[in-house]
Write a protein that holds these residues in place. Structure first.
Motif, PDB file in Angstrom:
ATOM      1  N   ALA A  63     -89.997  32.327  16.145  1.00  0.00           N
ATOM      2  CA  ALA A  63     -89.788  30.951  16.591  1.00  0.00           C
ATOM      3  C   ALA A  63     -88.418  30.431  16.202  1.00  0.00           C
ATOM      4  CB  ALA A  63     -90.865  30.059  15.985  1.00  0.00           C
ATOM      5  N   THR A  64     -87.824  31.040  15.190  1.00  0.00           N
ATOM      6  CA  THR A  64     -86.544  30.546  14.701  1.00  0.00           C
ATOM      7  C   THR A  64     -85.389  30.907  15.611  1.00  0.00           C
ATOM      8  OG1 THR A  64     -87.407  31.001  12.529  1.00  0.00           O
ATOM      9  CG2 THR A  64     -85.077  30.468  12.664  1.00  0.00           C
ATOM     10  N   PHE A  76     -79.156  34.349  15.091  1.00  0.00           N
ATOM     11  CA  PHE A  76     -77.858  33.707  14.889  1.00  0.00           C
ATOM     12  C   PHE A  76     -76.733  34.753  14.894  1.00  0.00           C
ATOM     13  CE2 PHE A  76     -79.033  29.416  13.453  1.00  0.00           C
ATOM     14  CZ  PHE A  76     -80.388  29.562  13.232  1.00  0.00           C
ATOM     15  N   PHE A 117     -76.137  31.266  18.693  1.00  0.00           N
ATOM     16  CA  PHE A 117     -77.509  30.871  18.395  1.00  0.00           C
ATOM     17  C   PHE A 117     -78.304  31.086  19.659  1.00  0.00           C
ATOM     18  CE2 PHE A 117     -81.177  28.983  16.820  1.00  0.00           C
ATOM     19  CZ  PHE A 117     -81.595  27.910  17.596  1.00  0.00           C
ATOM     20  N   ASN A 172     -82.502  31.027  20.970  1.00  0.00           N
ATOM     21  CA  ASN A 172     -83.940  30.988  20.700  1.00  0.00           C
ATOM     22  C   ASN A 172     -84.673  30.981  22.025  1.00  0.00           C
ATOM     23  OD1 ASN A 172     -83.664  28.409  21.629  1.00  0.00           O
ATOM     24  ND2 ASN A 172     -84.614  27.405  19.908  1.00  0.00           N
ATOM     25  N   ALA A 199     -83.674  22.872  16.532  1.00  0.00           N
ATOM     26  CA  ALA A 199     -82.931  23.708  17.487  1.00  0.00           C
ATOM     27  C   ALA A 199     -81.602  23.063  17.848  1.00  0.00           C
ATOM     28  CB  ALA A 199     -83.763  23.949  18.747  1.00  0.00           C
ATOM     29  N   ALA A 218     -79.263  23.409  14.952  1.00  0.00           N
ATOM     30  CA  ALA A 218     -78.714  24.758  14.847  1.00  0.00           C
ATOM     31  C   ALA A 218     -77.542  24.944  15.816  1.00  0.00           C
ATOM     32  CB  ALA A 218     -79.797  25.799  15.117  1.00  0.00           C
ATOM     33  N   ALA A 247     -83.599  28.160   8.341  1.00  0.00           N
ATOM     34  CA  ALA A 247     -82.783  29.199   8.963  1.00  0.00           C
ATOM     35  C   ALA A 247     -81.350  28.724   9.176  1.00  0.00           C
ATOM     36  CB  ALA A 247     -83.396  29.620  10.285  1.00  0.00           C
ATOM     37  N   ILE A 248     -81.213  27.419   9.487  1.00  0.00           N
ATOM     38  CA  ILE A 248     -79.869  26.879   9.705  1.00  0.00           C
ATOM     39  C   ILE A 248     -79.014  27.075   8.469  1.00  0.00           C
ATOM     40  CG2 ILE A 248     -78.585  24.793  10.246  1.00  0.00           C
ATOM     41  CD1 ILE A 248     -81.132  23.666  11.444  1.00  0.00           C
ATOM     42  N   ASP A 270     -96.071  26.627  17.110  1.00  0.00           N
ATOM     43  CA  ASP A 270     -95.295  27.861  16.985  1.00  0.00           C
ATOM     44  C   ASP A 270     -93.794  27.638  17.015  1.00  0.00           C
ATOM     45  OD1 ASP A 270     -95.724  29.105  20.415  1.00  0.00           O
ATOM     46  OD2 ASP A 270     -94.861  27.261  19.610  1.00  0.00           O
ATOM     47  N   ASP A 271     -93.329  26.390  16.819  1.00  0.00           N
ATOM     48  CA  ASP A 271     -91.876  26.209  16.726  1.00  0.00           C
ATOM     49  C   ASP A 271     -91.430  26.542  15.310  1.00  0.00           C
ATOM     50  OD1 ASP A 271     -91.326  23.234  15.289  1.00  0.00           O
ATOM     51  OD2 ASP A 271     -93.292  23.593  16.153  1.00  0.00           O
ATOM     52  N   ASN A 272     -90.133  26.716  15.109  1.00  0.00           N
ATOM     53  CA  ASN A 272     -89.716  27.303  13.840  1.00  0.00           C
ATOM     54  C   ASN A 272     -89.924  26.373  12.652  1.00  0.00           C
ATOM     55  OD1 ASN A 272     -87.560  25.643  14.543  1.00  0.00           O
ATOM     56  ND2 ASN A 272     -86.041  26.969  13.622  1.00  0.00           N
ATOM     57  N   GLN A 320     -93.605  26.601  11.720  1.00  0.00           N
ATOM     58  CA  GLN A 320     -93.923  27.906  11.162  1.00  0.00           C
ATOM     59  C   GLN A 320     -93.445  28.022   9.718  1.00  0.00           C
ATOM     60  OE1 GLN A 320     -95.692  30.758  12.494  1.00  0.00           O
ATOM     61  NE2 GLN A 320     -96.410  28.894  13.476  1.00  0.00           N
ATOM     62  N   ASP A 347    -104.032  29.733  11.964  1.00  0.00           N
ATOM     63  CA  ASP A 347    -103.673  30.137  13.319  1.00  0.00           C
ATOM     64  C   ASP A 347    -102.529  29.275  13.824  1.00  0.00           C
ATOM     65  OD1 ASP A 347    -105.706  31.099  16.215  1.00  0.00           O
ATOM     66  OD2 ASP A 347    -103.673  31.617  15.591  1.00  0.00           O
ATOM     67  N   LYS A 348    -101.824  29.796  14.830  1.00  0.00           N
ATOM     68  CA  LYS A 348    -100.758  28.990  15.420  1.00  0.00           C
ATOM     69  C   LYS A 348    -101.054  28.769  16.896  1.00  0.00           C
ATOM     70  CE  LYS A 348     -97.633  32.897  16.094  1.00  0.00           C
ATOM     71  NZ  LYS A 348     -96.287  33.391  15.977  1.00  0.00           N
ATOM     72  N   TYR A 349    -100.520  27.681  17.428  1.00  0.00           N
ATOM     73  CA  TYR A 349    -100.753  27.325  18.825  1.00  0.00           C
ATOM     74  C   TYR A 349     -99.425  26.969  19.476  1.00  0.00           C
ATOM     75  CZ  TYR A 349    -100.554  22.828  16.444  1.00  0.00           C
ATOM     76  OH  TYR A 349    -100.164  21.779  15.655  1.00  0.00           O
ATOM     77  N   PRO A 350     -99.369  27.039  20.794  1.00  0.00           N
ATOM     78  CA  PRO A 350     -98.109  26.741  21.460  1.00  0.00           C
ATOM     79  C   PRO A 350     -97.690  25.289  21.225  1.00  0.00           C
ATOM     80  CG  PRO A 350     -99.620  27.845  22.949  1.00  0.00           C
ATOM     81  CD  PRO A 350    -100.393  27.516  21.726  1.00  0.00           C
ATOM     82  N   ASN A 351     -96.425  25.125  20.944  1.00  0.00           N
ATOM     83  CA  ASN A 351     -95.852  23.817  20.710  1.00  0.00           C
ATOM     84  C   ASN A 351     -96.149  22.881  21.874  1.00  0.00           C
ATOM     85  OD1 ASN A 351     -94.369  21.911  19.418  1.00  0.00           O
ATOM     86  ND2 ASN A 351     -92.372  22.742  19.974  1.00  0.00           N
ATOM     87  N   LEU A 372    -109.489  25.707  18.723  1.00  0.00           N
ATOM     88  CA  LEU A 372    -108.994  26.027  17.386  1.00  0.00           C
ATOM     89  C   LEU A 372    -109.742  25.246  16.327  1.00  0.00           C
ATOM     90  CD1 LEU A 372    -106.684  27.756  18.225  1.00  0.00           C
ATOM     91  CD2 LEU A 372    -105.165  26.316  16.921  1.00  0.00           C
ATOM     92  N   THR A 428    -109.326  31.756  20.797  1.00  0.00           N
ATOM     93  CA  THR A 428    -110.005  31.637  19.518  1.00  0.00           C
ATOM     94  C   THR A 428    -110.887  32.811  19.142  1.00  0.00           C
ATOM     95  OG1 THR A 428    -111.779  30.526  20.670  1.00  0.00           O
ATOM     96  CG2 THR A 428    -110.094  29.140  19.696  1.00  0.00           C
ATOM     97  N   ALA A 479    -103.752  31.967  18.656  1.00  0.00           N
ATOM     98  CA  ALA A 479    -103.613  31.038  19.778  1.00  0.00           C
ATOM     99  C   ALA A 479    -102.166  30.931  20.215  1.00  0.00           C
ATOM    100  CB  ALA A 479    -104.153  29.672  19.389  1.00  0.00           C
ATOM    101  N   GLY A 480    -101.252  31.395  19.398  1.00  0.00           N
ATOM    102  CA  GLY A 480     -99.849  31.358  19.773  1.00  0.00           C
ATOM    103  C   GLY A 480     -99.565  32.193  21.004  1.00  0.00           C
TER     104      GLY A 480
END
Lengths: 362, 416, 290
Positions: free
Chosen positions: A178-179, A182, A265, A267, B122, B125, B147-148, B190-192, B195, B216-220, B228, C256, C263-264
Motif C-alpha cells: 500500500a505504501t 520510492f 514515487f 503507488n 500519498a 510523498a 515511509a516518507i 488497505d491504504d498505507n 496499514q 483483516d484489511k478491506y479496500p479503502n 467483516l 470473509t 478482504a483486501g
C-alpha cells in the motif's frame, strides 16, 4: 454500419458540401503552411528548455523556460506517448480499450522495482529498458482471451483487468504494497527526464507512422471496418490484434517507466490512475482517433487545458463540469476530433455537422 | 531578488541612522526597533476540492489561524526585521500527481520560499520529492506514514506523531482498565497509513497482554463492511479497533449496531474526532474512542504562541463556530509554528539555514513538544486518547492530560 | 455454522441492493445498447433526493421512494431525448464518452450544491432488527431487499404484460422493424431510459439508508452494475435478479470466508470474476448472447 473513424473514405466526399469560400482549410498550400508553423513551434518548444542549463547560463543565454514549465512539457510528452499508443488499439483497430493504464502501471512498477536498492538494484538505463517488456508480455498473455470480446464487453473487460492488476499490486509487499515504491531522487535531472519522455513520444509517433503505412496497419484498419471480411481475405486477425495490443502496451509501459524514476514515487493510485486512463482516451478521441497526429494534438491541447485550470479551487468543480460538457459537445458535433479541421475535406460546414448528427442519432 | 536585497539594506541603514538620531536626541529607552522587510511567501498545495476536501478544509483552517496571528504580530521576526507572511494556496484536488506539479509551480513561479504540507500521505510523498529536488524545506502536519521519512530526505519535516503510534495509546489505556479486556479484533483499510497503524497494533498488543483474535484489511473507501464485522463478532473480541478513514469508521460502527457486536471497547483512528462522525451516528457514537494527535483538553505549557484554551477560543471566534478545533486543525498550525521558530532561530531566510534550524528544533507549543528525530518526524510527542461521551469529546488518556475517566465497559446495544 | 448463515443472510440482503442498482443499467444496455457510465450518478441523485426529503420534510425514506422514482423518471426522459438519442448509432465509445461526460457534469453539480459532506439517512428504526437463531437481520436491509424485489417484479410486469413494454422489447430486438411498424423510436428510447433512471433513483434511496453518501459515492455502483449484469446475463429481469443476489453473496462470502484471502483482495476478486465470466461465458449465468 457505423461511422468510420480516420481519414474520410471516398463515399463521404460526395453529398452536400459547403461552397468553396467556406472551406478555407481545404487549400493544400494553407494546410502545408500550418503544418510548417506547427513543426517550427514544436522545435522551438523542445529546444527552449536547453536555455535552463548551466552551459546556457555561462553563454549568457536568457532562460526561456522554468522548472515548472519543463515539468508540464514532460507531462505532455508522456500523454503523447499514451494517447498514440491507445490510438493503435482504439483508433486503428477499433477495439476501445478502457484499461491501458494497466500497462502504464506495470511499466512504472517494473522500472521502480528494477531500480530499487533493496530489490533488483539495476542502473536506471537498464530499468527503463526493461519497462516496456513486462507490459508487452502481459498484453500478449491477456490479449489472447480478451481480444475475442467485442465492443462493450471488451471495454469492460479491459477496465476490469486494469483495476484488478492495480489491486493485486497493492497487496504484494515486494511491490511496495500500500505504501508504494520510492526510486531514488536524481538531482538536476529535469532536462534528462524531459528529453527521455520526448524521445518516447517521438518513438510513439514514429511507430504509429510506420504501422499506418504498413501492411500491418492496413490489416488493423480492415479489422476495424469489418473483422469477418478481414479474416476472409487472409488477415490473421488474432495475431494482428494481439500485436497491436502488445505494441501499445510496450509504449505505454515505457512512459510508465520513465514516469516512475522521474516522479521518484509510485503507488497504486498513481500507477493505475483512472484519471490517466480516461485522459489518454479523451486525448486520442478529441484529437482524432485513427489518425497519426490526432492523439498528439489531443494530448497537447487537453493537457495544456488541464494544467492551466489546475490549482484554482474556485474553478475546480466548474472545470470538471466544463470538461463533461466539452465531451458531450465533441462527441455529438465533432466526432472526428480536432484534427478533422485540418484534414482534407473540411468539416467546418454546417451541412456536414447536420449530416453527422443524422448519421449517429435516432 | 537583487532589487529586494538592495532596498532592504537601504531601509536598514536608514532605520539605523534614525535610531541613532532618536537615541541621541531624546535619550529614550533602548527599545529594539524592528523594521519591515519583504513579505515571506510560503507555498501550500492543499486538497481544497476532491476526495480529501473535508480534511483539507480543516488543515487550511489551521494554517489560516497562524497566518492571521503572525501578521497581527507584524510578521516573522528575522534578526529584527519583520516579514509579513503570504500563504499561497493551490488546489491539488486531492490528486498526488497534480499536487507535485503545483508544488513545483509554487516554488518556481510563485516564488515560495518554504512549503507547508498538503493533506494525506500519498500527496505528501509526491510533494516531498519536489521539495527535496528544489532544496526547499517543507514542514507538514498531515501525512503520518513513516515511509516518507525512511527515504533519507533532508528537507521534509513532519510535526505530527507517526502512524505507528495512532492506536498503541488505546492499548496502553486498555491495559489499565478493569475488567481487563483480553482479545482484540483489528480491522484496517488497505491504504498505507492505515496499514502502518494496524501493523504497529499487531506487534504491540501481545506485549500488553492482549491477544489478536481477528485481523483483516478491506479496500479503502469500502461502504459494505458487514461481512467483516460479522466475522469479527464471531470471535468475540473485547476490543474492536479500526484503522481507516471517516467513511469506514461510520460504516463499521453502523454494522456493529446492525449485527449486535457488543465489544467492551471500540476505538477507531480518524473519524470519531471529526464533528461529522457524531452528526452521522447521533447517539450511537457514544462510547467510541479514538487515538488523537491532540485534543482541547491537553495541558501543555507553550513557549510561544497561544495557550491551549486561547487557541480553542481563537478558533471559535475566527471561524464563527461552537465546535472545538479538531486535531487536523491543530497539527497544521503546529507545522506553521515549527517553521516560524526555525526561521527565528536561524535568523535567516536562507533555505539551508532554516533547514538546519528545523533539524535542531526543540520547543513546546500548545500542540505538544515539537522535535524531529533523525528521519525528520516528530517521535517526541505522545498521542492522546479521546472518547465520545454524551455526544461530546473528552480526553481520557494519558491521565496527565485527561479531563475525565473513560466510560468502560461499553454497554451492549440492547441496553442503550 | 452460525457465522456462515449470518454471512449468507448479509450477502443476500446486500444482493438486493445490487439488484435494484443493476436493473436500470441492464435495461439500458439490453434495449438501447448503451453502457451508461452515468448510472452511478443517477443512483446518487436519488440518494440525495431521499436525504433532502428526509432532512427537510421529515419524510420517511421508504415513503419518499415513489417521489424519487417520479423525479428521476422525468430527468431520465429529458436526458435521453435531448442528448443521448443523438449518438445512439455512433460507434460505441462515443456513447461511453458521452455518458462519462454526463457523469462528470452530474457529480460536480452535486458537489457544488451539497459539498462533499457525508450525509446519512437515519430513521428511528435504523440499526434495529430481529434475530433468528443468533443470526441478525437488520430491518432496513430487509426492507431494501423487499423494495428491490418489488422493483424487479414491476419492471418485469411492465416489459412483459403491457403494450409499452412490448414496444420497448420490440425496439430492443429489431430497431428498424420496430420503426416500420410505426413505433416512435425516440419516445420509446426515452421511456426506457426514464424507467431505468427511476430504478436507479429508488436504488439510491435504499443506499442512503445503508451508508453515508457523498457526491462521488456513486462511482463504485456503476462498476458493480457492470459486474451484476455480466454475471447474470443481459436480457431478462430475472437474470439481473440472479446476478445481483449471486454477486452479493460471492462478495460477502469471498471477503470473509475464504481462509488466507483477506478482504483486501475483494476488489481484485470481483474484477477477476468479471473478466473470467466475460471470457468464458459472456452471456452470463442466465442471459442470451447480446
Amino acid at each position: 454500419m457505423t461511422t468510420s473513424l480516420g481519414p474520410p473514405s471516398s463515399e463521404e466526399a460526395t453529398g452536400l458540401e459547403a461552397p468553396p469560400s467556406l472551406r478555407v482549410l481545404d487549400r493544400p498550400r494553407l494546410r502545408r503552411l500550418l503544418v510548417l508553423v506547427f513543426m517550427l513551434a514544436l522545435i522551438v518548444v523542445l529546444l527552449a528548455p536547453l536555455t535552463a542549463t548551466d552551459q546556457a547560463d555561462s553563454l549568457g543565454v536568457p532562460q526561456l523556460v522554468d522548472r515548472s514549465q519543463i515539468r508540464i512539457l514532460t507531462t505532455i510528452a508522456m500523454f503523447v506517448v499514451m494517447a498514440s499508443a491507445w490510438n493503435l488499439v482504439g483508433g486503428l483497430t477499433g477495439y476501445s480499450s478502457f484499461g491501458n493504464v494497466a500497462f502504464f502501471g506495470l511499466g512504472a512498477y517494473t522500472c521502480a522495482v528494477a531500480v530499487d536498492a533493496h530489490r533488483l538494484h539495476l542502473p536506471m538505463a537498464a530499468a527503463i529498458a526493461l519497462a516496456p517488456v513486462i507490459p508487452a508480455a502481459f498484453a500478449t498473455l491477456v490479449g489472447l482471451p480478451l481480444l475475442r470480446l467485442r465492443g462493450h464487453y471488451f471495454a469492460i473487460a479491459t477496465l476490469g483487468t486494469a483495476v484488478a492488476v492495480g489491486e493485486v499490486v497493492k497487496n504484494i509487499d515486494y511491490l511496495g504494497g500500500a505504501t508504494g515504491l520510492f526510486p531514488p531522487i536524481l538531482h538536476r535531472a529535469d532536462l534528462l527526464f524531459l528529453y527521455m519522455m520526448v524521445g518516447a513520444a517521438l518513438l510513439a509517433v514514429l511507430v504509429s507512422r510506420l504501422i499506418l503505412r504498413s501492411r500491418f496497419g492496413y490489416g488493423l484498419i480492415a479489422i476495424r471496418e469489418n473483422e469477418e471480411a478481414a479474416g476472409v481475405i487472409g488477415v490473421n486477425t488474432t495475431a494482428y490484434k494481439v500485436g497491436a495490443f502488445a505494441v501499445a502496451a510496450a509504449l505505454t509501459g515505457l512512459a510508465g517507466g520513465v514516469f516512475a524514476v522521474w516522479n521518484s514515487f509510485i503507488n497504486q493510485e498513481l500507477g493505475f490512475s483512472l484519471d490517466f486512463n480516461i485522459q489518454m482516451i479523451l486525448m486520442a478521441v478529441l484529437g482524432g482517433a485513427g489518425t497519426l497526429f490526432g492523439p498528439v494534438l489531443g494530448a497537447i491541447v487537453l493537457e495544456l487545458l488541464i494544467q492551466n485550470l489546475a490549482g484554482r479551487s474556485d474553478v475546480a468543480v466548474y472545470a470538471q463540469i466544463g470538461l463533461g460538457l466539452l465531451l458531450a459537445v465533441t462527441v455529438i458535433f465533432v466526432p472526428r476530433g480536432i484534427i478533422a479541421f485540418f484534414g482534407g475535406g473540411s468539416r467546418l460546414s454546417l451541412t456536414h455537422l447536420r449530416r453527422s448528427l443524422r448519421e449517429t442519432g435516432v | 531578488m537583487m532589487g529586494g536585497t538592495t532596498r532592504f539594506t537601504g531601509v536598514l541603514s536608514l532605520a539605523a541612522v534614525l535610531a541613532l538620531a532618536c537615541g541621541g536626541a531624546g535619550g529614550g529607552g533602548a527599545a529594539a526597533t524592528t523594521t519591515t522587510g519583504e513579505d515571506l511567501v510560503i507555498g501550500v498545495p492543499m486538497s481544497i476540492t476532491g476526495s480529501q476536501s473535508k480534511e483539507g478544509a480543516l488543515a487550511k483552517q489551521g494554517y489560516d489561524m497562524w497566518l492571521q496571528w503572525i501578521n497581527q504580530q507584524g510578521g516573522i521576526n528575522v534578526k529584527s526585521v519583520k516579514h509579513k507572511v503570504q500563504l499561497k494556496y493551490e488546489d491539488d484536488t486531492s490528486k498526488a500527481d497534480i499536487s507535485a506539479q503545483l508544488t513545483q509551480k509554487l516554488i518556481t513561479e510563485e516564488k515560495a520560499q518554504f512549503l507547508l504540507g498538503p493533506y494525506g500521505s500519498a500527496t505528501t510523498a509526491s510533494d516531498a520529492v519536489v521539495a527535496e529536488k528544489n532544496s526547499i524545506p517543507m514542514v507538514e502536519g498531515n501525512g503520518a506514514a513513516q515511509a516518507i521519512f525512511s527515504q533519507g530526505y533532508k528537507y521534509v519535516f513532519g510535526v505530527l506523531s507517526p502512524a505507528n503510534v495512532y492506536l498503541t495509546g488505546v492499548l496502553d489505556m486498555a491495559a489499565t482498565l478493569s475488567p481487563k479486556p483480553a482479545t482484540v479484533a483489528m480491522l484496517a483499510a488497505d491504504d498505507n497509513f492505515s496499514q502502518e497503524v494496524a501493523k504497529a497494533v499487531t506487534e504491540y498488543a501481545p506485549s500488553k497482554g492482549f491477544q489478536i483474535v481477528y485481523s483483516d484489511k478491506y479496500p479503502n473507501g469500502s461502504t459494505n463492511l458487514s461481512g467483516l464485522v460479522a466475522n469479527a463478532k464471531a470471535r468475540n473480541p473485547d476490543i474492536v479497533l479500526n484503522s481507516g478513514h471517516l467513511q469506514e469508521a461510520i460504516a463499521i460502527h453502523k454494522a456493529a449496531k446492525d449485527l449486535k457486536l457488543d465489544a467492551k471497547l471500540s476505538a477507531y483512528s480518524v473519524g470519531p474526532s471529526t464533528p461529522d462522525y457524531i452528526v452521522a451516528l447521533g447517539k450511537d457514537a457514544n462510547y467510541v474512542f479514538d487515538g488523537s494527535q491532540w485534543t482541547p483538553q491537553v495541558k501543555y505549557t507553550p513557549a510561544f504562541y497561544l495557550t491551549v484554551q486561547d487557541y480553542v477560543a481563537s478558533y471559535k471566534k475566527q471561524f464563527n463556530t461552537q465546535d472545538d478545533p479538531d486535531y487536523h486543525v491543530a497539527e497544521s498550525t503546529a507545522a506553521c509554528l515549527a517553521l516560524q521558530k526555525a526561521i527565528e532561530n536561524a535568523g535567516s531566510l536562507k533555505p539551508d539555514k532554516v533547514r538546519d534550524a528545523l533539524a535542531a528544533l526543540n520547543v513546546t507549543t500548545f500542540f505538544g513538544q515539537i522535535k524531529f528525530d533523525s528521519r525528520g518526524i516528530n517521535t517526541f510527542k505522545p498521542m492522546v486518547v479521546e472518547q465520545i461521551q454524551d455526544g461530546k469529546h473528552h480526553t481520557v488518556w494519558p491521565s496527565s492530560v485527561a479531563d475525565t475517566k473513560p466510560q468502560y465497559p461499553t454497554p451492549s446495544w440492547s441496553n442503550r | 455454522m452460525q457465522l456462515f448463515l449470518q454471512q449468507v443472510v448479509l450477502g443476500l440482503l446486500i444482493g438486493g441492493v445490487y439488484v435494484a442498482v443493476a436493473i436500470g443499467f441492464s435495461l439500458v444496455w439490453g434495449i438501447l445498447n448503451i453502457v451508461n457510465l452515468a448510472h452511478g450518478a443517477l443512483v446518487i441523485v436519488g440518494a440525495y433526493l431521499t436525504w433532502l426529503l428526509f432532512a427537510r420534510a421529515r419524510l420517511d425514506p421508504f415513503l419518499a421512494l415513489p417521489i424519487v422514482a417520479v423525479a428521476l423518471f422525468a430527468f431520465g426522459y429529458a436526458l435521453q431525448r435531448a442528448l443521448i438519442n443523438r449518438v445512439i448509432r455512433a460507434p460505441l465509445f462515443f456513447t461511453l464518452l458521452l455518458t462519462f461526460g454526463v457523469n462528470l457534469v452530474i457529480v460536480n453539480a452535486l458537489l457544488v450544491i451539497f459539498k462533499s459532506d457525508f450525509r446519512s439517512v437515519t430513521p428511528g428504526y435504523s440499526g434495529s432488527g430481529f434475530g433468528i437463531a443468533g443470526v441478525q437481520v437488520p430491518y432496513i436491509r430487509l426492507a431494501a431487499l423487499g423494495v428491490a424485489v418489488v422493483v424487479a417484479v414491476a419492471v418485469g410486469w411492465l416489459l412483459n404484460r403491457t403494450r409499452t413494454g412490448a414496444a420497448i422489447q420490440a425496439v430492443g430486438a429489431d430497431r428498424d422493424a420496430a420503426r416500420l411498424v410505426g413505433i416512435d423510436l425516440r419516445h420509446v428510447y426515452a421511456l426506457t431510459f426514464a424507467v431505468a433512471a427511476a430504478c436507479a433513483g429508488v436504488a439510491g434511496g435504499l443506499i442512503s439508508t445503508i451508508q453515508a453518501i457523498t457526491p462521488t459515492a456513486g462511482e463504485p455502483y456503476t462498476l458493480q452494475a457492470f459486474v451484476v449484469v455480466v454475471l447474470g446475463g443481459l436480457g431478462r429481469v430475472g437474470a439481473t435478479v440472479v446476478g445481483g443476489l449471486v454477486f452479493g453473496m460471492v462478495e460477502t462470502l469471498g471477503q470473509t470466508m475464504v481462509p488466507g484471502l483477506g478482504a483486501g483482495w475483494a476488489n481484485a476478486i470481483a474484477f477477476a470474476i468479471l473478466v473470467l465470466v466475460l471470457v468464458v461465458r459472456p452471456q452470463g449465468l442466465m442471459g442470451r448472447i447480446a
